[in-house]
Structures are given as structure tokens and as C-alpha cells.
Design an enzyme around this catalytic site. Sequence first.
Site, PDB file in Angstrom:
ATOM      1  N   PRO A 115     -22.370 105.873 -36.661  1.00 57.60           N
ATOM      2  CA  PRO A 115     -22.694 104.800 -37.604  1.00 57.60           C
ATOM      3  C   PRO A 115     -22.951 105.337 -39.015  1.00 57.60           C
ATOM      4  CG  PRO A 115     -24.539 105.186 -36.108  1.00 57.60           C
ATOM      5  CD  PRO A 115     -23.414 106.066 -35.650  1.00 57.60           C
TER       6      PRO A 115
ATOM      7  N   GLU B  33     -29.756 111.093 -29.322  1.00 60.14           N
ATOM      8  CA  GLU B  33     -30.034 110.866 -30.749  1.00 60.14           C
ATOM      9  C   GLU B  33     -28.954 111.473 -31.638  1.00 60.14           C
ATOM     10  OE1 GLU B  33     -32.707 110.676 -28.515  1.00 60.14           O
ATOM     11  OE2 GLU B  33     -32.529 108.628 -29.267  1.00 60.14           O
TER      12      GLU B  33
ATOM     13  N   ARG C 254      -2.094  98.769 -29.993  1.00 61.70           N
ATOM     14  CA  ARG C 254      -1.350  97.518 -30.166  1.00 61.70           C
ATOM     15  C   ARG C 254      -0.390  97.572 -31.350  1.00 61.70           C
ATOM     16  NH1 ARG C 254      -3.202  94.295 -33.950  1.00 61.70           N
ATOM     17  NH2 ARG C 254      -2.462  92.339 -33.075  1.00 61.70           N
TER      18      ARG C 254
ATOM     19  N   ASP D 144       1.325  90.323 -39.275  1.00 63.96           N
ATOM     20  CA  ASP D 144       1.082  91.303 -40.328  1.00 63.96           C
ATOM     21  C   ASP D 144       0.897  90.652 -41.689  1.00 63.96           C
ATOM     22  OD1 ASP D 144       2.971  94.216 -39.262  1.00 63.96           O
ATOM     23  OD2 ASP D 144       0.956  93.499 -38.850  1.00 63.96           O
TER      24      ASP D 144
HETATM   25  C1  9WO Z   1     -30.247 107.040 -32.100  1.00 64.79           C
HETATM   26  C2  9WO Z   1     -31.501 106.865 -32.618  1.00 64.79           C
HETATM   27  C3  9WO Z   1     -32.724 106.714 -32.021  1.00 64.79           C
HETATM   28  C4  9WO Z   1     -33.837 106.544 -32.838  1.00 64.79           C
HETATM   29  C5  9WO Z   1     -33.712 106.534 -34.208  1.00 64.79           C
HETATM   30  C6  9WO Z   1     -32.455 106.693 -34.794  1.00 64.79           C
HETATM   31  C7  9WO Z   1     -31.369 106.853 -33.990  1.00 64.79           C
HETATM   32  N1  9WO Z   1     -30.107 107.021 -34.301  1.00 64.79           N
HETATM   33  C8  9WO Z   1     -29.437 107.156 -33.177  1.00 64.79           C
HETATM   34  C9  9WO Z   1     -28.032 107.368 -33.170  1.00 64.79           C
HETATM   35  O1  9WO Z   1     -27.405 107.209 -34.208  1.00 64.79           O
HETATM   36  N2  9WO Z   1     -27.490 107.722 -31.992  1.00 64.79           N
HETATM   37  C10 9WO Z   1     -26.067 107.914 -31.912  1.00 64.79           C
HETATM   38  C11 9WO Z   1     -25.555 107.216 -30.689  1.00 64.79           C
HETATM   39  C12 9WO Z   1     -25.667 109.349 -31.876  1.00 64.79           C
HETATM   40  C13 9WO Z   1     -24.168 109.411 -31.975  1.00 64.79           C
HETATM   41  C14 9WO Z   1     -23.499 108.502 -30.943  1.00 64.79           C
HETATM   42  N3  9WO Z   1     -24.130 107.227 -30.909  1.00 64.79           N
HETATM   43  C15 9WO Z   1     -23.613 106.159 -31.570  1.00 64.79           C
HETATM   44  C16 9WO Z   1     -22.384 106.028 -32.172  1.00 64.79           C
HETATM   45  N4  9WO Z   1     -24.274 105.034 -31.749  1.00 64.79           N
HETATM   46  N5  9WO Z   1     -23.534 104.194 -32.478  1.00 64.79           N
HETATM   47  C17 9WO Z   1     -22.373 104.764 -32.753  1.00 64.79           C
HETATM   48  C18 9WO Z   1     -21.373 104.146 -33.550  1.00 64.79           C
HETATM   49  C19 9WO Z   1     -20.150 104.755 -33.744  1.00 64.79           C
HETATM   50  C20 9WO Z   1     -19.209 104.129 -34.559  1.00 64.79           C
HETATM   51  N6  9WO Z   1     -19.471 102.952 -35.163  1.00 64.79           N
HETATM   52  C21 9WO Z   1     -20.659 102.345 -34.963  1.00 64.79           C
HETATM   53  C22 9WO Z   1     -21.620 102.918 -34.157  1.00 64.79           C
END
Ligand code: 9WO
Length: 252
Positions: free
Chosen positions: A95, A122, A160, A175
Site C-alpha cells: 500500500p 507487518e 484479460r 477500449d
Molecule cells: C500492517 C500493519 C499493522 C499495524 C500497523 C501498520 C501496518 N501496516 C501493515 C502492512 O502494511 N502490512 C502489509 C500487509 C505488509 C505487506 C503486505 N501486506 C499488504 C499489501 N497489505 N496490503 C497490501 C496492499 C498491496 C497492494 N495494494 C494495496 C494493499
Amino acid sequence: MTKQYDVITLFPEMFDAIADSGITRRALDEKAWALKCWNPRDFTSDKHRTVDDRPFGGGPGMVMKAEPLNAAIDAGIQRQKNDGVDKPKVVYLTPQAKPITDEGIRQLCEESGLIFLCGRYEGIDERLIQSRVDIEISIGDYVLSGGELAAMVLIDAMVRLLPGVLNTADSATEDSFSPTRGGLLDHPHYTRPEVWNGLEVPQELMSGNHAGIAKWRKRVAMERTLSRRPDLLEAALKNAVLDQSDLKILSA
Ligand code: 9WO
């Protein structure tokens, strides 16, 4: 040729969702793409097969260790080499990146092979990211419990677009009209029965008049775009997908 996708994940079974169903499954059968998952747990050497550890500096939660991920990435790169992909890029789903758009999906789709790195807990030891990751991608500003669903979203969106996967006539129309490409939102769809739950199909669609149907679809697509995504209507005018004469249809 066949796109080669490898995934580094503690939950390889999750990828059955795209391998076993729908358009992505058919495209896999037709060899439009290939998928191989690698579990970092299989690249550990201790008795407990440890893939995570406590964060240096303290704090809650766990961090994925670099070495099992490093070895799993090497396995993916070796497999792609055997299947004709020279230097696949490593994509980390996080993210903490700029959210991807339709244009980004189309760019990613040009790569002959990719390795998707899915984090859990994390996060991943930063030194692994620094050493091995080529591209960081987010699918939106929210946190998931891991990168797997994000990797599947990217794979689905790319597959796709591969030649022969979708009906080419349909995808060409889509498209030019896709909201993500400066076009409009889709018009509503109806099928049998003609009356359902007391609701009728719009008469314009029952007329058999193809020009009239096209006109109606364009008008309702514009109305929906104006009410739901006025930003897109503005973009459509700017990109000449629409012109001032189209706007008159709205006020009529
Ligand atoms: C976990 C966490 C716990 C307490 C405070 C902050 C925190 N951040 C995270 C976190 O970002 N965990 C991630 C879980 C670690 C990398 C993989 N994870 C993930 C990828 N969560 N969300 C995504 C993601 C990927 C692509 N687009 C949107 C969300």
C-alpha cells in the site's frame, strides 16, 4: 508468447482462485500465461521452517525474514530462465506505492515475465526490498492482510488484455469507451424476462432499432457519468471522446 508469472507467497492455495475459475483459467489452459507459486517456507533450513521474526527496534507484530524470500525469488528467476524469460522484474505489492491505473496495467502487461512478491505480517525486511525489488505497486489506498489478493488483481487485469483471451471485437469497443481511458461509464444491461419484480426493460432496447438503441445507450452512459463521475465526463471532453454536440443529448 506465454506470459510467465511466478509468485512468492506463504499461501499458494489462494492462487487457485485465478487458476481454477473463469477467463483466467481458460487463458491458462490455452497457455496465454503460466503460473508457478513458491512458498518461502520451503526455502528455510531450520527445524521450525521460520519465515518471520521480531522487529529490530521493538514494537508489535512480525517481519518476514530476507533469506527465505531471497532464495524463493532465485527459484522463480531460474524457472523463468528455463522457460525463456531472461530478466523478469520483481514486483512488490504494497500500500506504500502509487496506486496503479489502467495505463499501468497495460505497461506491466508488456513484460514477458514477472515475479510477484507477496508480503504478510507487518512487512518484509527492507534490505530484501532494496536488493531484489524492481517495481512497487499498490492497487488502492487501503491495507490488506497480505499482498496475495493485490497480485491476483494485477494478474486478472493483465490476463484479460492478452491477445485472444477476450472476444477481440468486444474488447476493442470497450477500449474506446472504458472510463479508465478517458471514456464514459458503461450503460446499464438487461436480459429476460421483459418484466421482473414489476420492473420493465426500457422500451428503447425492445424496439429493434439499432441506431436508436446506440443513441439511448450513449445518453444513459453520459447521464451516469455526469452523476457518478463528473471528473470522467470532463476528461472525455478533453480527450475528444465526447464533443459539445454530445452534451446537448444530456440537456434534451
Ligand atoms: C500492517 C500493519 C499493522 C499495524 C500497523 C501498520 C501496518 N501496516 C501493515 C502492512 O502494511 N502490512 C502489509 C500487509 C505488509 C505487506 C503486505 N501486506 C499488504 C499489501 N497489505 N496490503 C497490501 C496492499 C498491496 C497492494 N495494494 C494495496 C494493499
